[in-house]
Design a protein around this motif. Sequence first.
Motif, PDB file in Angstrom:
ATOM      1  N   LEU A   1      42.393  16.321  37.524  1.00  0.00           N
ATOM      2  CA  LEU A   1      42.058  17.430  36.627  1.00  0.00           C
ATOM      3  C   LEU A   1      42.235  18.749  37.365  1.00  0.00           C
ATOM      4  CD1 LEU A   1      38.797  16.050  34.957  1.00  0.00           C
ATOM      5  CD2 LEU A   1      41.117  16.023  34.026  1.00  0.00           C
ATOM      6  N   SER A   2      42.583  19.778  36.619  1.00  0.00           N
ATOM      7  CA  SER A   2      42.755  21.100  37.214  1.00  0.00           C
ATOM      8  C   SER A   2      41.412  21.634  37.694  1.00  0.00           C
ATOM      9  CB  SER A   2      43.371  22.067  36.201  1.00  0.00           C
ATOM     10  OG  SER A   2      42.531  22.203  35.075  1.00  0.00           O
ATOM     11  N   LYS A   3      41.453  22.531  38.660  1.00  0.00           N
ATOM     12  CA  LYS A   3      40.223  23.033  39.267  1.00  0.00           C
ATOM     13  C   LYS A   3      39.576  24.151  38.455  1.00  0.00           C
ATOM     14  CE  LYS A   3      41.274  21.818  44.048  1.00  0.00           C
ATOM     15  NZ  LYS A   3      41.412  22.317  45.444  1.00  0.00           N
ATOM     16  N   THR A   4      40.358  25.103  37.992  1.00  0.00           N
ATOM     17  CA  THR A   4      39.785  26.292  37.352  1.00  0.00           C
ATOM     18  C   THR A   4      40.480  26.583  36.025  1.00  0.00           C
ATOM     19  OG1 THR A   4      41.293  27.683  38.623  1.00  0.00           O
ATOM     20  CG2 THR A   4      39.077  27.345  39.524  1.00  0.00           C
ATOM     21  N   PRO A   5      40.172  25.824  34.973  1.00  0.00           N
ATOM     22  CA  PRO A   5      40.719  26.198  33.656  1.00  0.00           C
ATOM     23  C   PRO A   5      40.098  27.490  33.158  1.00  0.00           C
ATOM     24  CG  PRO A   5      39.133  24.408  33.446  1.00  0.00           C
ATOM     25  CD  PRO A   5      39.326  24.631  34.916  1.00  0.00           C
ATOM     26  N   LYS A   6      40.884  28.303  32.459  1.00  0.00           N
ATOM     27  CA  LYS A   6      40.443  29.627  32.050  1.00  0.00           C
ATOM     28  C   LYS A   6      39.736  29.624  30.703  1.00  0.00           C
ATOM     29  CE  LYS A   6      42.155  31.495  35.726  1.00  0.00           C
ATOM     30  NZ  LYS A   6      41.263  31.996  36.788  1.00  0.00           N
ATOM     31  N   ASP A   7      40.201  28.811  29.755  1.00  0.00           N
ATOM     32  CA  ASP A   7      39.649  28.876  28.414  1.00  0.00           C
ATOM     33  C   ASP A   7      39.784  27.503  27.751  1.00  0.00           C
ATOM     34  OD1 ASP A   7      42.349  28.735  27.948  1.00  0.00           O
ATOM     35  OD2 ASP A   7      42.556  30.850  27.416  1.00  0.00           O
TER      36      ASP A   7
ATOM     37  N   GLU B   1      45.102  20.279  28.775  1.00  0.00           N
ATOM     38  CA  GLU B   1      44.884  19.318  29.841  1.00  0.00           C
ATOM     39  C   GLU B   1      44.497  17.954  29.279  1.00  0.00           C
ATOM     40  OE1 GLU B   1      42.463  19.432  34.002  1.00  0.00           O
ATOM     41  OE2 GLU B   1      41.314  19.839  32.184  1.00  0.00           O
ATOM     42  N   TYR B   2      43.745  17.931  28.202  1.00  0.00           N
ATOM     43  CA  TYR B   2      43.299  16.680  27.595  1.00  0.00           C
ATOM     44  C   TYR B   2      44.418  15.994  26.808  1.00  0.00           C
ATOM     45  CZ  TYR B   2      40.879  13.567  24.317  1.00  0.00           C
ATOM     46  OH  TYR B   2      40.498  12.493  23.567  1.00  0.00           O
TER      47      TYR B   2
ATOM     48  N   GLN C   1      47.949  16.832  26.646  1.00  0.00           N
ATOM     49  CA  GLN C   1      49.302  16.695  27.188  1.00  0.00           C
ATOM     50  C   GLN C   1      49.331  16.638  28.705  1.00  0.00           C
ATOM     51  OE1 GLN C   1      51.610  19.916  25.605  1.00  0.00           O
ATOM     52  NE2 GLN C   1      51.189  19.381  23.460  1.00  0.00           N
ATOM     53  N   GLY C   2      48.341  17.260  29.356  1.00  0.00           N
ATOM     54  CA  GLY C   2      48.385  17.375  30.802  1.00  0.00           C
ATOM     55  C   GLY C   2      49.091  18.646  31.233  1.00  0.00           C
ATOM     56  N   ILE C   3      48.639  19.245  32.306  1.00  0.00           N
ATOM     57  CA  ILE C   3      49.209  20.500  32.788  1.00  0.00           C
ATOM     58  C   ILE C   3      49.644  20.335  34.230  1.00  0.00           C
ATOM     59  CG2 ILE C   3      47.891  21.969  31.216  1.00  0.00           C
ATOM     60  CD1 ILE C   3      45.881  22.446  33.402  1.00  0.00           C
ATOM     61  N   ASP C   4      50.637  21.116  34.612  1.00  0.00           N
ATOM     62  CA  ASP C   4      51.174  21.144  35.974  1.00  0.00           C
ATOM     63  C   ASP C   4      51.625  19.751  36.421  1.00  0.00           C
ATOM     64  OD1 ASP C   4      50.597  23.822  36.064  1.00  0.00           O
ATOM     65  OD2 ASP C   4      48.657  23.537  37.054  1.00  0.00           O
ATOM     66  N   GLY C   5      52.235  18.999  35.483  1.00  0.00           N
ATOM     67  CA  GLY C   5      52.744  17.687  35.838  1.00  0.00           C
ATOM     68  C   GLY C   5      51.698  16.603  35.953  1.00  0.00           C
ATOM     69  N   ARG C   6      50.463  16.891  35.573  1.00  0.00           N
ATOM     70  CA  ARG C   6      49.398  15.889  35.661  1.00  0.00           C
ATOM     71  C   ARG C   6      49.400  14.997  34.426  1.00  0.00           C
ATOM     72  NH1 ARG C   6      46.795  20.666  37.507  1.00  0.00           N
ATOM     73  NH2 ARG C   6      46.105  20.547  39.681  1.00  0.00           N
ATOM     74  N   LYS C   7      48.698  13.898  34.570  1.00  0.00           N
ATOM     75  CA  LYS C   7      48.539  12.956  33.480  1.00  0.00           C
ATOM     76  C   LYS C   7      47.532  13.494  32.471  1.00  0.00           C
ATOM     77  CE  LYS C   7      47.464   8.058  32.762  1.00  0.00           C
ATOM     78  NZ  LYS C   7      47.047   6.810  33.444  1.00  0.00           N
ATOM     79  N   ALA C   8      47.776  13.271  31.190  1.00  0.00           N
ATOM     80  CA  ALA C   8      46.847  13.730  30.156  1.00  0.00           C
ATOM     81  C   ALA C   8      45.499  13.049  30.335  1.00  0.00           C
ATOM     82  CB  ALA C   8      47.416  13.456  28.771  1.00  0.00           C
TER      83      ALA C   8
ATOM     84  N   TYR D   1      34.915  15.263  34.621  1.00  0.00           N
ATOM     85  CA  TYR D   1      35.361  14.682  33.348  1.00  0.00           C
ATOM     86  C   TYR D   1      34.227  14.691  32.319  1.00  0.00           C
ATOM     87  CZ  TYR D   1      37.871  11.564  30.173  1.00  0.00           C
ATOM     88  OH  TYR D   1      38.506  11.039  29.085  1.00  0.00           O
ATOM     89  N   CYS D   2      33.016  14.367  32.742  1.00  0.00           N
ATOM     90  CA  CYS D   2      31.887  14.330  31.808  1.00  0.00           C
ATOM     91  C   CYS D   2      31.563  15.722  31.265  1.00  0.00           C
ATOM     92  CB  CYS D   2      30.661  13.750  32.508  1.00  0.00           C
ATOM     93  SG  CYS D   2      30.804  11.984  32.860  1.00  0.00           S
ATOM     94  N   ARG D   3      31.635  16.732  32.106  1.00  0.00           N
ATOM     95  CA  ARG D   3      31.349  18.092  31.645  1.00  0.00           C
ATOM     96  C   ARG D   3      32.420  18.579  30.662  1.00  0.00           C
ATOM     97  NH1 ARG D   3      27.652  21.223  34.617  1.00  0.00           N
ATOM     98  NH2 ARG D   3      28.813  23.110  34.080  1.00  0.00           N
ATOM     99  N   ARG D   4      33.680  18.288  30.953  1.00  0.00           N
ATOM    100  CA  ARG D   4      34.746  18.745  30.070  1.00  0.00           C
ATOM    101  C   ARG D   4      34.842  17.884  28.811  1.00  0.00           C
ATOM    102  NH1 ARG D   4      39.535  20.274  34.482  1.00  0.00           N
ATOM    103  NH2 ARG D   4      38.180  21.600  35.778  1.00  0.00           N
ATOM    104  N   ASN D   5      34.334  16.684  28.899  1.00  0.00           N
ATOM    105  CA  ASN D   5      34.368  15.816  27.729  1.00  0.00           C
ATOM    106  C   ASN D   5      33.514  16.374  26.591  1.00  0.00           C
ATOM    107  OD1 ASN D   5      35.320  13.447  26.446  1.00  0.00           O
ATOM    108  ND2 ASN D   5      33.313  12.505  26.755  1.00  0.00           N
ATOM    109  N   VAL D   6      32.522  17.200  26.922  1.00  0.00           N
ATOM    110  CA  VAL D   6      31.716  17.854  25.889  1.00  0.00           C
ATOM    111  C   VAL D   6      32.599  18.750  25.028  1.00  0.00           C
ATOM    112  CG1 VAL D   6      29.804  19.449  25.484  1.00  0.00           C
ATOM    113  CG2 VAL D   6      29.636  17.730  27.297  1.00  0.00           C
ATOM    114  N   PHE D   7      33.486  19.511  25.656  1.00  0.00           N
ATOM    115  CA  PHE D   7      34.414  20.360  24.904  1.00  0.00           C
ATOM    116  C   PHE D   7      35.403  19.518  24.093  1.00  0.00           C
ATOM    117  CE2 PHE D   7      33.252  22.887  28.678  1.00  0.00           C
ATOM    118  CZ  PHE D   7      32.695  23.983  28.065  1.00  0.00           C
ATOM    119  N   TRP D   8      35.946  18.498  24.751  1.00  0.00           N
ATOM    120  CA  TRP D   8      36.961  17.695  24.073  1.00  0.00           C
ATOM    121  C   TRP D   8      36.397  16.986  22.837  1.00  0.00           C
ATOM    122  CZ3 TRP D   8      38.351  15.424  29.499  1.00  0.00           C
ATOM    123  CH2 TRP D   8      39.076  16.372  30.200  1.00  0.00           C
TER     124      TRP D   8
END
Length: 796
Positions: free
Chosen positions: A685-691, A698-699, A701-708, A724-731
């Motif tokens: 996962l990316s370190k510092t997503p902006k928004d 990131e969820y 398609q994936g960014i910077d060549g990473r896996k979705a 992952y658990c913290r960002r899963n709230v947004f997703w």
Amino acid sequence: MPIAKPRSLHKSSSSSSSSSSSSSSSSDDSSSCSSSSSGRSVAAKKVAAKKGAKVSHEVNNRRGRLKDDALYASPPSSPAGSEPVFGAQDQQQQPEEQPSPQKFGGEEIFRPECYPMYKRRLDRFMEYKDKKEAHFYEEEYEYSTDELLAIRPTTILRFLCLMAFGKEKPGKDDLPLLARADTLKGYKTGISHFMPNTQQWDEQHQIGNPTKSRDINKMIKHVGTLQTQGRGKPSKADSPWEPREFALVVDMQTRMPHRDKSLIYPSMTVSQMSMIARIDDTVKWRVENFRIHPDVCHAYQLRLPWSKNVRDERDAPWQIQFAANNWRLDPLLRLGLYLEHKYEHGEGRRAQFIYCVEGETPKRIKGRYSADLREGVVRTAEFQDLSKSLGMAPTEQPKRKGAHSTRKYAKTRSRRKGKCSKDDSNYRGRWKGDAAKASSRYEDTYLTYPDAKVAAELCHDGPVAYLILGSAWVTDNWIAQHVSPNITAVHGSLLGALFGRAILWACFDSDARAIVEHHLYNKIMSAYRGGCPSSSGDQNEQQQNNSINPIHKLFLMIYAREEEAVVEVINNEGMMTDEDAEMGRVPHGNIEQRFFVVENRVASVQDEQVAIRNDMKLNQEKNDKNAAITHTLLRRINQTPFITRRQRKRTRDTPDNDDGTEEAVADANNNGQVQHYQSSIDATLSKTPKDLYMLWEEYDQGIDGRKAARKFTSEERGRCKYTYCRRNVFWELINRVINHSGCDYKVAIEMIYNVYGYMSLTKLYKKILADEKAGGHANLYPDQERANKRRKGRNS
């Protein structure tokens, strides 16, 4: 339409009185402007009607607006006015340091002191954007959120180009002759102050703070490059005084015809220089921040907590101040003469500030001081002749001088001899340095030796102490009662004796006697003659005693001992002068003093060597750490499996499998290396997503060549389970909004931003998590029954 609350917080409370005719005209103008603009609030009309006592918007713009006519055909006119003489008490004292609360939406908030300047800059930009005439938007006008969100970087860029180049789309050969880069940065800051969104501008989604656009920053940087090359607008910043210029400034201020000005102005100038302060800091020096030094009886202490750079009480420690051997530039003598004159009147004793009397405010004193310095000193023929004689080239433009030149001169003087480091000078001037680091919170800001060392360097001709001769009959108690009784009555006998010794020395010195008031000189000398005893009763002996100065000045030596500053008095024979120090000579005197001076200089050199050795050690540790990181990265790159072009082609040509798993792809290719490449490298996962937009990308398609992220296996989720658990709230929230509303992810994200507002992801996470625990936000969950079931399920 809701009223936009500015991010920062206060509204200036200063107001001046005027006639009733100006009141009616102001109310008429405000009502006419309000009828022409539908976004204006009713409260703004009432405020404009009640503020007939306030000077028109044009008076404030006289200071804050640029003086070019690139935007408007006719510049605003400034009403004529006259400044009252110092000491006049025709106005009541107003606590302008305390901003007045203003109500917005039923709650009281405070606005910073710079808010009026920011508001004027935003008004000018909005007049350009909306194609209105000059001063169309009044000071009380509040812009709505929709108006502020409609601002785009291209409009700001054209506005700044028009200010600097005189055209909205300058060419390659155009030069910024109308404004400097600092001016453009000020307008950028003023506009950014009111933006609802504080995030970086996103060109793809057209959201964020428009002033933080990359094109605007490039344009301002380009203007700075041109003006550095000498192809921009000339600078109007104050340049530092030269040593002879500074001495002439103090001398001309002493020769001013008004007695109050001839006492307060030299003291303010010398005190500002000795503290490396701004003129604003000097006039806001409070009485309670002034005392005798607890360890050094020859000096006093002061604090300047109202300094511009002070945001924490730790940033304004108590600082020491010595007397200077040059009596013309001695801060102790100048301050003593001014305070004794000021405290003769009751208004002076009741004042809250050192350089104010009752009925005066620091802002008025500062404005009058700056005007008199400019008109009565800098622009005179005497000062201009001296400036021209200091070696200025014939083609060189004369440098601008002003109140800020004193601080630049003090900073330059403390560094010019090479005895004080940059950190020591910054500490004396109360610059923050590395205060933003967390480790600075564990460091004591009361550093005695660096402060005392710079204070001594700022004393012209060296630091000294006023001491009573051993053969003199006067005592500190007598001096406090007869020489400086007014200072003693306000600040106590210790400060009274400290300043009284300096005043008594000046009364007996043939040259320094000129700066002492005549009635003060006569009072002191009559008291001295009346109290002077004569052993034999001989009149000639008594006259001889009356002509001997009972106070003498001895030089001070400052050195460090066990992390503390030590100030000792040495006789004049053992003092090393500036000339001796520059020539490397050891002064004559007794052997013990000569050895003591050399020993302390050797100790100082050893301390500097230790500091250099520690810095080299820290740099070596940083280099070793960076080398280890580089080695780790290279090792990881070497471990990355190399996939040939043929292998990639075989992977693309593999037919679709029923299960679609990576194991099936590996079996089809008969190559487990491809499986390893697909499963392990991209699962981060990316370190510092902006928004939220970047989070969803990131969820999905994936960014910077990473896996979705939605394709992560349980093992891959476990490697970054906290993030992952913290960002899963947004997703999960975005997915629910999409499923309930049937919209795409962009609309769902905008719905979330409309509910919670534009803020950082951390703050947004806390608000969403709190709502999720309560069953979800009502505007995001149309099915309230389901929300209630979820709430009951959690409670059970």
